[in-house]
Design an enzyme around this catalytic site. Sequence first.
Site, PDB file in Angstrom:
ATOM      1  N   ASP A 197       0.875  -1.170   0.000  1.00  0.00           N
ATOM      2  CA  ASP A 197       0.000   0.000   0.000  1.00  0.00           C
ATOM      3  C   ASP A 197       0.913   1.221   0.000  1.00  0.00           C
ATOM      4  O   ASP A 197       1.774   1.352   0.870  1.00  0.00           O
ATOM      5  CB  ASP A 197      -0.882  -0.049   1.257  1.00  0.00           C
ATOM      6  N   ASP A 217      -3.614   7.488  -2.868  1.00  0.00           N
ATOM      7  CA  ASP A 217      -3.488   6.331  -1.972  1.00  0.00           C
ATOM      8  C   ASP A 217      -3.900   5.113  -2.790  1.00  0.00           C
ATOM      9  O   ASP A 217      -5.025   5.063  -3.305  1.00  0.00           O
ATOM     10  CB  ASP A 217      -4.437   6.584  -0.780  1.00  0.00           C
ATOM     11  N   HIS A 253     -12.056   5.883   2.542  1.00  0.00           N
ATOM     12  CA  HIS A 253     -12.097   7.129   3.306  1.00  0.00           C
ATOM     13  C   HIS A 253     -11.998   8.348   2.403  1.00  0.00           C
ATOM     14  O   HIS A 253     -11.428   8.274   1.312  1.00  0.00           O
ATOM     15  CB  HIS A 253     -10.929   7.142   4.291  1.00  0.00           C
ATOM     16  N   HIS A 295      -7.187  10.234   6.409  1.00  0.00           N
ATOM     17  CA  HIS A 295      -8.533   9.813   6.797  1.00  0.00           C
ATOM     18  C   HIS A 295      -9.299  11.045   7.239  1.00  0.00           C
ATOM     19  O   HIS A 295      -9.190  11.494   8.379  1.00  0.00           O
ATOM     20  CB  HIS A 295      -8.479   8.745   7.894  1.00  0.00           C
ATOM     21  N   GLU A 302     -11.091   0.877  -0.838  1.00  0.00           N
ATOM     22  CA  GLU A 302     -10.112  -0.192  -0.623  1.00  0.00           C
ATOM     23  C   GLU A 302     -10.723  -1.465  -0.048  1.00  0.00           C
ATOM     24  O   GLU A 302     -10.690  -1.682   1.151  1.00  0.00           O
ATOM     25  CB  GLU A 302      -8.945   0.280   0.237  1.00  0.00           C
ATOM     26  N   GLU A 327      -6.746  -1.015  -3.987  1.00  0.00           N
ATOM     27  CA  GLU A 327      -7.169   0.348  -3.630  1.00  0.00           C
ATOM     28  C   GLU A 327      -6.909   1.348  -4.748  1.00  0.00           C
ATOM     29  O   GLU A 327      -5.867   1.308  -5.403  1.00  0.00           O
ATOM     30  CB  GLU A 327      -6.417   0.813  -2.369  1.00  0.00           C
TER      31      GLU A 327
HETATM   32 MN    MN Z   1      -3.763   2.773   1.179  1.00  0.00          MN
HETATM   33 MN    MN Z   2      -6.472   4.195   2.097  1.00  0.00          MN
END
Ligand code: MN
Ligand code: MN
Length: 297
Positions: free
Chosen positions: A82, A93, A153, A161, A186, A281
């Site tokens: 990630d 992200d 998020h 977040h 995600e 994600e």
């Molecule tokens: Mn992530």
């Molecule tokens: Mn994330």
Amino acid sequence: MQESDYLQAGKIASEVREMVRVKDWIGKTVYEICEEIENEIIKRGAKCAFPVNTSINEIAAHYTAEPNDTLTVKDTDLIKIDLGAQINGYIADTAVTVCYDPEFDGLVQAAEDALANAMSMVKVGVKASDIGRTIETTIKQMGYKPIANLSGHSLEQYTIHAGKSIPNIWSIGGFSLSENTAYACEPFVTTGDGGGFVRNGQIKNIFAINSRKKTKNENADKLLDFIWENFNMLPFALRWITKSWDEKEARETLDFLVKKKAVQAYPVLVEVNEQRVAQAEHTFIPNLNGATITTRA
Ligand code: MN
Ligand code: MN
């Protein structure tokens, strides 16, 4: 919202993710993996939005390498990588699961399919609960379980977040997607033997600043300033501090800041039945007709 920065961060993050997807990581330590990937992000002109996460098998999320971490990827492992890039605090992200055991290819595919189905339905006004339903249905139809207590998020400048959650299961209530807002979706998937939840593990190797209030300890205040200047409110790893601080001193001072609640330490998240977990994600910005998926390959 700075759309051009979101797009630039997204382009860099997706390029690096696709490099990660095809590379053979077997025999590499998580330290080597994190450093290599972070350098790829920096080389392309972005900053890391958070330490690269290398969460192996039943660890669902939030593991990053310790300084010189010797944990090594085996030829039977499934590893979720990630990664985040940021330009002026605008974040991309994204995550990919690399799997070296064919028995778990279906698990990885379920995460990818759930994400693809979610991305095909997102636009302004779509309810987060309906995205959760799509993710849950996709995963269950393939014979797997979504992780119910992990979610996507909303994102804001220097904030990963930002308050709104996109669930991985159907749930009552929630919000609808807004224009000019970035979100990460995600899906996390485990096997039929999994509990479908994560719990906090013992290890904590990702941190973020909580408060810039002075601690009256000179060294601690110096480290706090260093963290703020370099990482702002974003997560960081001890590895990132020991590049300019002595490791023992940095570790002790960071522990002190955590005790003083100036810094938050995030535990790794482990599947409750210790079953393997896959993740996929993307980051996206909804519009009236669909969405710009900033991390699309
Ligand atoms: Mn992530
Ligand atoms: Mn994330």
